[in-house]
Design a protein around this motif. Structure first.
Motif, mmCIF file in Angstrom:
data_model
loop_
_atom_site.group_PDB
_atom_site.id
_atom_site.type_symbol
_atom_site.label_atom_id
_atom_site.label_comp_id
_atom_site.label_asym_id
_atom_site.label_seq_id
_atom_site.Cartn_x
_atom_site.Cartn_y
_atom_site.Cartn_z
ATOM 1 N N GLU A 115 0.829 -1.211 0.000
ATOM 2 C CA GLU A 115 0.000 0.000 0.000
ATOM 3 C C GLU A 115 0.861 1.258 0.000
ATOM 4 O O GLU A 115 0.565 2.235 -0.706
ATOM 5 N N GLU A 116 1.953 1.230 0.786
ATOM 6 C CA GLU A 116 2.859 2.378 0.807
ATOM 7 C C GLU A 116 3.538 2.553 -0.555
ATOM 8 O O GLU A 116 3.692 3.676 -1.045
ATOM 9 N N ALA A 117 3.926 1.438 -1.164
ATOM 10 C CA ALA A 117 4.545 1.508 -2.492
ATOM 11 C C ALA A 117 3.556 2.023 -3.523
ATOM 12 O O ALA A 117 3.928 2.780 -4.430
ATOM 13 N N ALA A 118 2.293 1.627 -3.395
ATOM 14 C CA ALA A 118 1.265 2.105 -4.318
ATOM 15 C C ALA A 118 1.056 3.607 -4.179
ATOM 16 O O ALA A 118 0.928 4.333 -5.174
ATOM 17 N N GLU A 119 1.030 4.093 -2.938
ATOM 18 C CA GLU A 119 0.874 5.530 -2.711
ATOM 19 C C GLU A 119 2.056 6.304 -3.305
ATOM 20 O O GLU A 119 1.883 7.384 -3.875
ATOM 21 N N ASP A 120 3.244 5.743 -3.175
ATOM 22 C CA ASP A 120 4.435 6.384 -3.732
ATOM 23 C C ASP A 120 4.346 6.448 -5.254
ATOM 24 O O ASP A 120 4.658 7.476 -5.868
ATOM 25 N N TYR A 121 3.905 5.366 -5.865
ATOM 26 C CA TYR A 121 3.791 5.332 -7.328
ATOM 27 C C TYR A 121 2.734 6.326 -7.805
ATOM 28 O O TYR A 121 2.942 7.047 -8.790
ATOM 29 N N ALA A 122 1.608 6.388 -7.107
ATOM 30 C CA ALA A 122 0.565 7.350 -7.452
ATOM 31 C C ALA A 122 1.083 8.785 -7.331
ATOM 32 O O ALA A 122 0.774 9.648 -8.166
ATOM 33 N N ARG A 123 1.874 9.042 -6.287
ATOM 34 C CA ARG A 123 2.454 10.375 -6.118
ATOM 35 C C ARG A 123 3.370 10.724 -7.276
ATOM 36 O O ARG A 123 3.322 11.843 -7.818
ATOM 37 N N ARG A 124 4.206 9.780 -7.693
ATOM 38 C CA ARG A 124 5.140 10.044 -8.784
ATOM 39 C C ARG A 124 4.402 10.268 -10.106
ATOM 40 O O ARG A 124 4.789 11.123 -10.923
ATOM 41 N N LEU A 125 3.339 9.516 -10.322
ATOM 42 C CA LEU A 125 2.514 9.743 -11.513
ATOM 43 C C LEU A 125 1.894 11.134 -11.483
ATOM 44 O O LEU A 125 1.869 11.850 -12.493
ATOM 45 N N ARG A 126 1.400 11.521 -10.320
ATOM 46 C CA ARG A 126 0.781 12.838 -10.179
ATOM 47 C C ARG A 126 1.811 13.945 -10.411
ATOM 48 O O ARG A 126 1.521 14.955 -11.084
ATOM 49 N N GLU A 127 3.015 13.773 -9.892
ATOM 50 C CA GLU A 127 4.057 14.783 -10.093
ATOM 51 C C GLU A 127 4.458 14.867 -11.565
ATOM 52 O O GLU A 127 4.732 15.964 -12.079
ATOM 53 N N ALA A 128 4.481 13.736 -12.253
ATOM 54 C CA ALA A 128 4.773 13.746 -13.685
ATOM 55 C C ALA A 128 3.682 14.482 -14.456
ATOM 56 O O ALA A 128 3.969 15.215 -15.411
ATOM 57 N N ALA A 129 2.443 14.307 -14.032
ATOM 58 C CA ALA A 129 1.334 15.017 -14.673
ATOM 59 C C ALA A 129 1.455 16.519 -14.451
ATOM 60 O O ALA A 129 1.203 17.326 -15.363
ATOM 61 N N GLN A 130 1.854 16.915 -13.253
ATOM 62 C CA GLN A 130 2.012 18.338 -12.943
ATOM 63 C C GLN A 130 3.145 18.950 -13.760
ATOM 64 O O GLN A 130 3.013 20.066 -14.283
ATOM 65 N N ALA A 131 4.251 18.223 -13.893
ATOM 66 C CA ALA A 131 5.373 18.717 -14.687
ATOM 67 C C ALA A 131 4.997 18.824 -16.156
ATOM 68 O O ALA A 131 5.365 19.790 -16.839
ATOM 69 N N GLU A 132 4.258 17.855 -16.638
ATOM 70 C CA GLU A 132 3.794 17.866 -18.024
ATOM 71 C C GLU A 132 2.866 19.059 -18.262
ATOM 72 O O GLU A 132 2.960 19.744 -19.282
ATOM 73 N N HIS A 133 1.986 19.313 -17.302
ATOM 74 C CA HIS A 133 1.055 20.430 -17.408
ATOM 75 C C HIS A 133 1.809 21.754 -17.444
ATOM 76 O O HIS A 133 1.506 22.645 -18.240
ATOM 77 N N ALA A 134 2.818 21.883 -16.596
ATOM 78 C CA ALA A 134 3.586 23.124 -16.548
ATOM 79 C C ALA A 134 4.355 23.381 -17.842
ATOM 80 O O ALA A 134 4.546 24.540 -18.239
ATOM 81 N N ALA A 135 4.779 22.290 -18.492
ATOM 82 C CA ALA A 135 5.566 22.424 -19.719
ATOM 83 C C ALA A 135 4.707 22.602 -20.964
ATOM 84 O O ALA A 135 5.216 22.997 -22.023
ATOM 85 N N ASP A 136 3.410 22.337 -20.851
ATOM 86 C CA ASP A 136 2.509 22.393 -22.000
ATOM 87 C C ASP A 136 2.075 23.837 -22.231
ATOM 88 O O ASP A 136 1.340 24.416 -21.441
ATOM 89 N N MET A 137 2.498 24.409 -23.339
ATOM 90 C CA MET A 137 2.150 25.796 -23.644
ATOM 91 C C MET A 137 1.080 25.897 -24.732
ATOM 92 O O MET A 137 0.839 26.969 -25.269
ATOM 93 N N SER A 138 0.421 24.790 -25.060
ATOM 94 C CA SER A 138 -0.580 24.802 -26.123
ATOM 95 C C SER A 138 -1.847 25.518 -25.675
ATOM 96 O O SER A 138 -2.132 25.663 -24.487
ATOM 97 N N ASP A 139 -2.629 25.954 -26.641
ATOM 98 C CA ASP A 139 -3.858 26.687 -26.356
ATOM 99 C C ASP A 139 -4.916 25.821 -25.688
ATOM 100 O O ASP A 139 -5.796 26.344 -24.998
ATOM 101 N N ASP A 140 -4.841 24.504 -25.930
ATOM 102 C CA ASP A 140 -5.877 23.626 -25.379
ATOM 103 C C ASP A 140 -5.450 22.962 -24.065
ATOM 104 O O ASP A 140 -6.029 21.977 -23.634
ATOM 105 N N ARG A 141 -4.450 23.513 -23.410
ATOM 106 C CA ARG A 141 -4.009 22.972 -22.130
ATOM 107 C C ARG A 141 -5.142 23.086 -21.103
ATOM 108 O O ARG A 141 -5.774 24.136 -20.987
#
Length: 272
Positions: free
Chosen positions: A119-145
């Protein structure tokens, strides 16, 4: 929006793995042409790891900029990092150690060396996925972001094997993981297939992917394939649940297809 699956049947497992490898290389090139990078979610098993070896051996592999491919996994065994059962270790031996990948883009799930419980490993993986999504969002400069980042990064291709019991990733029939509606990653403690402790993406997470490829070979999988394509309930037949938002492919050999009714083969073969 999910779409009906497409089925592509190959003569045997070796031809199948070569065909999947060729498709994957082409897909990664296409996605990189559009986005500059690509994200693939890997699977284990005979076909999954055999496909990765076929990619590494392909003369076309250099067409991909491997330094700009993000690697995640659909599930992992909650065992020590060097355990031979780890999907990540097998993927490294088959593919990742042979290509100029960026180590920072290899997102291996945590092992039992890192956390006390799945369960702890799952929470860690979910956190890393979420952080990757946030980084992707920050880098996306398209109009449809979108206004807000999601909890998952863009998943271009998710590869999934299917067990004889119709499980996918580590989502097993009738168990809690396949019933999960909210979380992106779950810990598994009672896997009927050893080892018993695992972590897994959930069906809601898998189904955010643009494309889901079900990669299956062998007569022992034929019943599961037939039930899934016939539209069984995913709680009883987890393989019936995965759907890509733009494409769902069943890439299977003739043995795995042996119990699929011919009318379904004809229905789903177009456009594969």
């Amino acid at each position: 929006m999910s779409v009906d699956p497409r089925v592509s049947i190959h003569p045997d497992s070796s031809v199948l793995m070569a065909a999947i490898a060729a498709r994957l290389i082409t897909k990664l090139v296409d996605v990189q042409d559009k986005h500059g990078e690509a994200t693939v979610v890997l699977t284990g098993g005979t076909v999954g790891i055999g496909t990765l070896k076929a990619v590494a051996d392909s003369p076309a592999a250099p067409a991909v900029d491997w330094s700009k491919v993000n690697f995640w996994w659909g599930d992992e065994r909650f065992v020590p990092a060097e355990d031979a059962d780890r999907n990540t270790r097998q993927a490294s031996e088959a593919l990742l150690s042979h290509l100029p990948v960026d180590p920072e883009r290899i997102h291996a799930p945590a092992s039992s060396d890192d956390f006390a419980t799945p369960e702890e490993a799952a929470e860690d993986y979910a956190r890393r996925l979420r952080e990757a999504a946030q980084a992707e969002h920050a880098a996306d400069m398209s109009d449809d972001r979108p206004d807000q980042p999601g909890v998952l990064p863009r998943l271009d291709v998710v590869l999934l094997g299917v067990g004889p019991d119709a499980h996918v990733a580590s989502l097993f029939p009738e168990q809690g993981g396949i019933r999960e509606k909210e979380r992106t990653v779950v810990g598994v403690r009672n896997s009927p297939k050893p080892p018993p402790q695992r972590i897994s993406l959930t069906l809601p997470a898998i189904n955010t992917a643009a494309e889901v490829w079900m990669v299956v070979a062998g007569e022992d999988k034929a019943g599961a394939v037939g039930l899934a394509l016939a539209g069984a309930n995913p709680v009883q037949v987890p393989a019936a649940g995965p759907r890509g938002t733009s494409r769902t492919l069943w890439l299977i050999d003739e043995n795995a297809a042996s119990r699929v009714p011919q009318q379904l083969v004809r229905k789903y073969a177009a456009g594969a």
